[in-house]
Design a protein around this motif. Structure first.
Motif, PDB file in Angstrom:
ATOM      1  N   GLY A  61       0.813  -1.214  -0.129  1.00  0.00           N
ATOM      2  CA  GLY A  61      -0.002  -0.007  -0.051  1.00  0.00           C
ATOM      3  C   GLY A  61       0.810   1.323   0.002  1.00  0.00           C
ATOM      4  O   GLY A  61       0.274   2.447   0.296  1.00  0.00           O
ATOM      5  N   LEU A  62       2.176   1.169  -0.289  1.00  0.00           N
ATOM      6  CA  LEU A  62       2.914   2.576  -0.210  1.00  0.00           C
ATOM      7  C   LEU A  62       2.209   3.387  -1.596  1.00  0.00           C
ATOM      8  O   LEU A  62       2.259   3.001  -2.430  1.00  0.00           O
ATOM      9  CB  LEU A  62       4.359   2.291  -0.544  1.00  0.00           C
ATOM     10  CG  LEU A  62       5.244   1.256   0.620  1.00  0.00           C
ATOM     11  CD1 LEU A  62       6.519   1.132   0.167  1.00  0.00           C
ATOM     12  CD2 LEU A  62       5.136   2.274   2.043  1.00  0.00           C
ATOM     13  N   ALA A  63       2.054   4.685  -0.980  1.00  0.00           N
ATOM     14  CA  ALA A  63       1.368   5.576  -1.940  1.00  0.00           C
ATOM     15  C   ALA A  63       2.889   6.146  -2.729  1.00  0.00           C
ATOM     16  O   ALA A  63       3.732   6.278  -2.483  1.00  0.00           O
ATOM     17  CB  ALA A  63       0.730   6.769  -1.187  1.00  0.00           C
ATOM     18  N   THR A  64       2.751   5.893  -4.032  1.00  0.00           N
ATOM     19  CA  THR A  64       3.663   6.591  -5.220  1.00  0.00           C
ATOM     20  C   THR A  64       3.742   7.983  -5.227  1.00  0.00           C
ATOM     21  O   THR A  64       4.457   8.551  -5.912  1.00  0.00           O
ATOM     22  CB  THR A  64       3.656   5.718  -6.359  1.00  0.00           C
ATOM     23  OG1 THR A  64       2.385   6.120  -7.341  1.00  0.00           O
ATOM     24  CG2 THR A  64       3.821   4.288  -5.943  1.00  0.00           C
ATOM     25  N   SER A  65       2.622   8.816  -5.018  1.00  0.00           N
ATOM     26  CA  SER A  65       2.273  10.224  -5.287  1.00  0.00           C
ATOM     27  C   SER A  65       1.431  10.945  -4.262  1.00  0.00           C
ATOM     28  O   SER A  65       0.663  10.120  -3.727  1.00  0.00           O
ATOM     29  CB  SER A  65       1.606  10.196  -6.767  1.00  0.00           C
ATOM     30  OG  SER A  65       1.066  11.540  -7.118  1.00  0.00           O
ATOM     31  N   LEU A  66       1.736  11.975  -4.266  1.00  0.00           N
ATOM     32  CA  LEU A  66       0.971  12.838  -3.372  1.00  0.00           C
ATOM     33  C   LEU A  66      -0.359  13.284  -4.103  1.00  0.00           C
ATOM     34  O   LEU A  66      -1.454  13.755  -3.247  1.00  0.00           O
ATOM     35  CB  LEU A  66       1.609  14.220  -2.875  1.00  0.00           C
ATOM     36  CG  LEU A  66       0.998  15.177  -1.803  1.00  0.00           C
ATOM     37  CD1 LEU A  66       0.557  14.492  -0.451  1.00  0.00           C
ATOM     38  CD2 LEU A  66       2.073  16.481  -1.462  1.00  0.00           C
ATOM     39  N   LEU A  67      -0.514  13.183  -5.287  1.00  0.00           N
ATOM     40  CA  LEU A  67      -1.809  13.597  -6.044  1.00  0.00           C
ATOM     41  C   LEU A  67      -2.825  12.754  -5.361  1.00  0.00           C
ATOM     42  O   LEU A  67      -2.811  11.770  -5.052  1.00  0.00           O
ATOM     43  CB  LEU A  67      -1.491  13.360  -7.638  1.00  0.00           C
ATOM     44  CG  LEU A  67      -0.845  14.514  -8.214  1.00  0.00           C
ATOM     45  CD1 LEU A  67      -0.385  13.928  -9.735  1.00  0.00           C
ATOM     46  CD2 LEU A  67      -1.231  15.577  -8.266  1.00  0.00           C
ATOM     47  N   PRO A  68      -4.199  13.439  -5.320  1.00  0.00           N
ATOM     48  CA  PRO A  68      -4.539  14.689  -5.978  1.00  0.00           C
ATOM     49  C   PRO A  68      -4.195  16.039  -5.156  1.00  0.00           C
ATOM     50  O   PRO A  68      -4.526  16.988  -5.766  1.00  0.00           O
ATOM     51  CB  PRO A  68      -5.903  14.647  -6.239  1.00  0.00           C
ATOM     52  CG  PRO A  68      -6.277  13.887  -4.991  1.00  0.00           C
ATOM     53  CD  PRO A  68      -5.471  12.681  -4.698  1.00  0.00           C
ATOM     54  N   SER A  84      -6.461  22.965  -8.786  1.00  0.00           N
ATOM     55  CA  SER A  84      -6.599  22.022  -8.317  1.00  0.00           C
ATOM     56  C   SER A  84      -6.602  20.479  -9.258  1.00  0.00           C
ATOM     57  O   SER A  84      -6.593  21.130 -10.441  1.00  0.00           O
ATOM     58  CB  SER A  84      -8.104  21.787  -7.348  1.00  0.00           C
ATOM     59  OG  SER A  84      -9.017  21.758  -8.450  1.00  0.00           O
ATOM     60  N   TYR A  85      -6.425  19.559  -8.477  1.00  0.00           N
ATOM     61  CA  TYR A  85      -6.251  18.322  -9.573  1.00  0.00           C
ATOM     62  C   TYR A  85      -7.028  17.155  -9.035  1.00  0.00           C
ATOM     63  O   TYR A  85      -7.468  17.192  -8.100  1.00  0.00           O
ATOM     64  CB  TYR A  85      -4.794  17.939  -9.877  1.00  0.00           C
ATOM     65  CG  TYR A  85      -3.885  19.212 -10.312  1.00  0.00           C
ATOM     66  CD1 TYR A  85      -3.846  19.248 -11.527  1.00  0.00           C
ATOM     67  CD2 TYR A  85      -3.311  19.989  -9.544  1.00  0.00           C
ATOM     68  CE1 TYR A  85      -2.789  20.214 -11.962  1.00  0.00           C
ATOM     69  CE2 TYR A  85      -2.597  21.005  -9.737  1.00  0.00           C
ATOM     70  CZ  TYR A  85      -2.465  21.136 -11.055  1.00  0.00           C
ATOM     71  OH  TYR A  85      -1.326  22.369 -11.653  1.00  0.00           O
ATOM     72  N   THR A  86      -7.307  16.373 -10.035  1.00  0.00           N
ATOM     73  CA  THR A  86      -8.027  15.102  -9.709  1.00  0.00           C
ATOM     74  C   THR A  86      -7.497  14.027 -10.335  1.00  0.00           C
ATOM     75  O   THR A  86      -6.797  14.272 -11.510  1.00  0.00           O
ATOM     76  CB  THR A  86      -9.761  14.935 -10.202  1.00  0.00           C
ATOM     77  OG1 THR A  86      -9.529  14.988 -11.374  1.00  0.00           O
ATOM     78  CG2 THR A  86     -10.355  16.234  -9.332  1.00  0.00           C
ATOM     79  N   VAL A  87      -7.468  12.807  -9.778  1.00  0.00           N
ATOM     80  CA  VAL A  87      -6.973  11.483 -10.439  1.00  0.00           C
ATOM     81  C   VAL A  87      -7.881  10.396 -10.130  1.00  0.00           C
ATOM     82  O   VAL A  87      -8.701  10.328  -9.295  1.00  0.00           O
ATOM     83  CB  VAL A  87      -5.478  11.210  -9.657  1.00  0.00           C
ATOM     84  CG1 VAL A  87      -4.406  12.413 -10.011  1.00  0.00           C
ATOM     85  CG2 VAL A  87      -5.774  11.044  -8.186  1.00  0.00           C
ATOM     86  N   GLY A  88      -7.535   9.296 -10.856  1.00  0.00           N
ATOM     87  CA  GLY A  88      -8.256   7.966 -10.786  1.00  0.00           C
ATOM     88  C   GLY A  88      -8.943   7.923 -11.913  1.00  0.00           C
ATOM     89  O   GLY A  88      -9.522   8.736 -12.792  1.00  0.00           O
ATOM     90  N   VAL A 115      -1.801  14.975 -16.382  1.00  0.00           N
ATOM     91  CA  VAL A 115      -1.564  14.791 -14.784  1.00  0.00           C
ATOM     92  C   VAL A 115      -2.162  13.287 -14.259  1.00  0.00           C
ATOM     93  O   VAL A 115      -1.569  12.675 -13.771  1.00  0.00           O
ATOM     94  CB  VAL A 115      -2.021  16.043 -13.763  1.00  0.00           C
ATOM     95  CG1 VAL A 115      -1.943  15.644 -12.470  1.00  0.00           C
ATOM     96  CG2 VAL A 115      -1.158  17.050 -14.305  1.00  0.00           C
ATOM     97  N   ASN A 116      -3.299  13.192 -14.728  1.00  0.00           N
ATOM     98  CA  ASN A 116      -4.162  11.921 -14.516  1.00  0.00           C
ATOM     99  C   ASN A 116      -3.331  10.733 -14.882  1.00  0.00           C
ATOM    100  O   ASN A 116      -3.244   9.786 -14.436  1.00  0.00           O
ATOM    101  CB  ASN A 116      -5.511  11.810 -14.856  1.00  0.00           C
ATOM    102  CG  ASN A 116      -6.463  10.888 -14.254  1.00  0.00           C
ATOM    103  OD1 ASN A 116      -6.131   9.654 -13.976  1.00  0.00           O
ATOM    104  ND2 ASN A 116      -7.681  11.763 -13.686  1.00  0.00           N
TER     105      ASN A 116
END
Length: 653
Positions: A47-54, A453-457, A479-480
């Motif tokens: 479960g390590l997060a690879t990014s701080l996004l969003p 702002s940004y969104t991801v997923g 970015v996504n």
């Protein structure tokens, strides 16, 4: 009789400043210590997060402080008074024992952001609720929703909650003080409303005043210790290598201790002074982990504490979390929720017993004091009872948090009556995304303006793929995609963004991608082009200088600095980069002038060695100019003749 009311507290505060509009594309990196424990080893890799996004970075603060009224919520029952900072993650800033007038938490004389959090900004003091991934929560320095709820017996409850965007989960902290209770309770719940399992992380972090006589007691005889070298070592408790590590105020250097509390043992931690009195924290079984952090008594540790909390401040941290160490995550299934209850209060034990060299007896004395203050069965009863009101709709809104929960409700149809996210909380950061959900397209702003702002997923990516092709939609699609690991697809989208309209934001993103692949020449060229379009955006200036220095182009870095306005020229991080470039180019007069005038880097990171490295590099270059060469014996002499000034000493070892 218990009261819940809104109030305010005036604290000498450094303003947060503007959010950084540049998406944090660089991957998060973690060390991987070797541990002879199968369970912990599994947790270290899951479960390590690879990014701080969003999320974006919060790095616009400085060190200029002013007395500032901050909005709070206050719970009081005549025995305890708890005050919560609603604009700063719901942090419990104060817990005062009213009969004695004693403050149980470390509060400090200032609220000073510093670069210790996931999003950069973090501040010391009180009790924080850490959710997300390894590090201080991305919600530490932002508003949260707060509401009034009532238990069936009429006891008022302060409910604080938010939508955590990195993991896509909802957290709520229900704080309450039953009439006559010597303990503040918090009922914490994490809910995963998504369609897939997510890794979760939670640590409750108490900052506690530290004296040389403060002892931290836990029901453990072993721990995993982590120093500044980021290695986990199994050690004995209380003594390791002949030193009693349960007295944090006597330790020389910063260190973490993750205590190995045996399964089936009640979880608690006590920080007791010489008189046997102090704050305790306990929780129901879901919170397995217990931790102690100390800054140590070295110059670096003291400098960090004074920076964060004001002159003469000394504090330690006691923490409790879902896992045995703070380096692990655990899975939360789709649709699942987890709950537990925590207790905070003032306990008193026999000082001779809790400060005894007999660790078994000391622990037993602390355990008796905690059981007397709040029996374990009471905590279990509170947890069982919370099921009756945890989903109760708020009776009154006390404070508004972000609009991200409301946006997710529109996107996914979330129905969470206990933690409502009304649409009227949607603001500037969410407006473009609301339009995308409702109309399938986004308003196209001027390319001179940075995105907010940004969104991801996958859901957002699908909407962006189908939307009208503009410089703005393609920028966000890139970015996504980058976040999802589609690096070439991201580049393609950013190039289309530039084809629609030249903009600094796509140029910068392409440069970051080039730097990540080791193409520093292309990264430098891209950053320079982006910076020429928006030369007054400080975060972009800093990134440009970092790339130029890293690409061994110090002369160009100095040329960028020379074109800056006065405010940016005097910014601490920019002055640091200017000094590094001056040393690299051999302009020792310029570098010396900067070092002698004092470089204060507002967002110096915990463990960052830039200041001491720069100091020694400057003096070695000076010596090399005189001697022609600097060998190892000469370096030893240089360090002896030019000791590191206290101003620049933030070393962690």
């Amino acid at each position: 009789m218990t009261h819940l009311e809104l109030s305010s507290i005036t604290i000498s505060t450094a303003p947060m400043g503007r959010d950084n509009p540049l998406p944090p594309l660089r991957e998060l990196h973690y060390f991987q210590p070797s541990v002879a424990d199968a369970e912990i080893s599994r947790g270290l890799t899951y479960g390590l997060a690879t990014s701080l996004l969003p999320y974006t970075l919060l790095d616009g603060y400085g060190r200029e402080r002013a007395d500032t009224p901050l909005r709070t919520a206050v719970l009081s029952n005549g025995i305890l008074r708890a005050e919560f900072l609603l604009d700063y993650g719901g942090r419990m800033w104060s817990l005062r024992h009213l009969p004695s007038g004693r403050e149980l938490l470390h509060t400090g004389s200032v609220l000073q952001p510093a670069n210790l959090g996931l999003r950069n900004a973090w501040f010391a003091g009180g009790v924080e609720w850490n959710i997300g991934t390894l590090g201080h929560s991305p919600l530490s320095c932002v508003p949260v929703h707060a509401a009034r709820v009532e238990r069936p017996d009429g006891t008022p409850v302060l409910r604080m909650y938010e939508f955590e965007r990195m993991r896509g989960i909802v957290f709520q902290v229900d704080a309450y003080l039953p009439s006559g209770s010597p303990v503040l309770f918090t009922h914490v719940r994490l809910r995963n409303p998504g369609e897939a399992e997510v890794p979760v992380y939670w640590w409750t972090n108490l900052a506690v005043p530290e004296t040389p006589g403060t002892r931290v007691l836990v029901p453990a005889t072993e721990a995993y210790q982590m120093n500044s070298d980021n290695m986990l070592r199994r050690v004995t408790v209380p003594e390791h290598d002949g030193v009693d590590e349960t007295y944090p105020g006597r330790g020389a250097y910063p260190a973490d201790f993750f205590y190995d509390v045996p399964d089936g043992t009640r979880g608690w931690t006590a920080a007791l002074g010489e008189d046997g009195t102090g704050v305790i924290h306990t929780a129901t079984g879901r919170l397995r982990g217990r931790k102690l952090f100390r800054w140590g008594t070295s110059v670096g540790g003291r400098n960090w504490q004074e920076w964060l909390s004001g002159p003469g401040a000394a504090y330690l941290e006691i923490q409790a979390g879902l896992t045995r160490t703070q380096l692990e995550h655990v899975p939360l299934a789709s649709g699942a929720s987890w709950s537990w209850v925590e207790g905070f209060g003032l306990a008193t034990a026999d000082p001779a017993e809790v400060h005894s060299a007999d660790w078994t007896g000391a622990r037993a004395a602390a355990a008796r004091a905690i059981e007397e203050l709040v029996p374990e069965r009471v905590l279990e009863s509170e947890l069982a009872g919370a099921g009756e009101w945890a989903d109760a709709a708020p009776m009154e809104t006390l404070h508004k948090g972000s609009g991200w929960g409301a946006l997710e409700r529109l996107l996914r149809g979330l129905d969470l009556p206990g933690t409502p996210f009304p649409e009227d909380t949607i603001g500037r950061d969410q407006n473009s995304w609301r339009a995308l959900v409702r109309t399938g397209t986004m308003p196209t702003p001027s390319p001179d303006l940075p995105p907010s702002s940004y969104t991801v997923g996958p859901r957002w990516r699908e909407l962006l793929e189908k939307s009208e092709v503009t410089w703005f939609t393609q920028l966000h699609l890139g970015v996504n995609r980058y976040h999802a690991g589609d690096k070439e697809g991201a580049r393609e989208a950013w190039r289309r963004s530039l084809a629609c309209d030249v903009n600094a934001w796509a140029l910068r993103n392409l440069a970051v991608a080039d730097a990540a692949e080791g193409n520093l020449a292309a990264a430098a060229a891209g950053m320079i082009r982006a910076h020429r379009l928006v030369p007054r955006l400080r975060p972009l200036t800093i990134e440009t200088l970092k790339v130029l220095v890293g690409a061994d182009r110090p002369g160009e870095a100095l040329a960028v600095v020379d074109r800056l306005d006065h405010a940016d020229r005097w910014h601490g991080r920019i002055r640091l980069l200017e000094c590094q470039a001056a040393v690299d180019v051999g302009d020792l007069r310029r570098a010396g002038r900067l070092l002698d005038s004092g470089i204060v880097v507002d967002d110096l990171h915990e463990g960052e060695d830039a200041l001491d490295t720069l100091w020694w590099a400057y003096h070695e270059r000076r010596a090399a100019a005189d001697l022609g060469i600097v060998n190892d014996p000469a370096r030893v002499r240089i360090r002896r003749d030019h000791p590191l000034p206290c101003l620049y000493d933030y070393r962690m070892d």
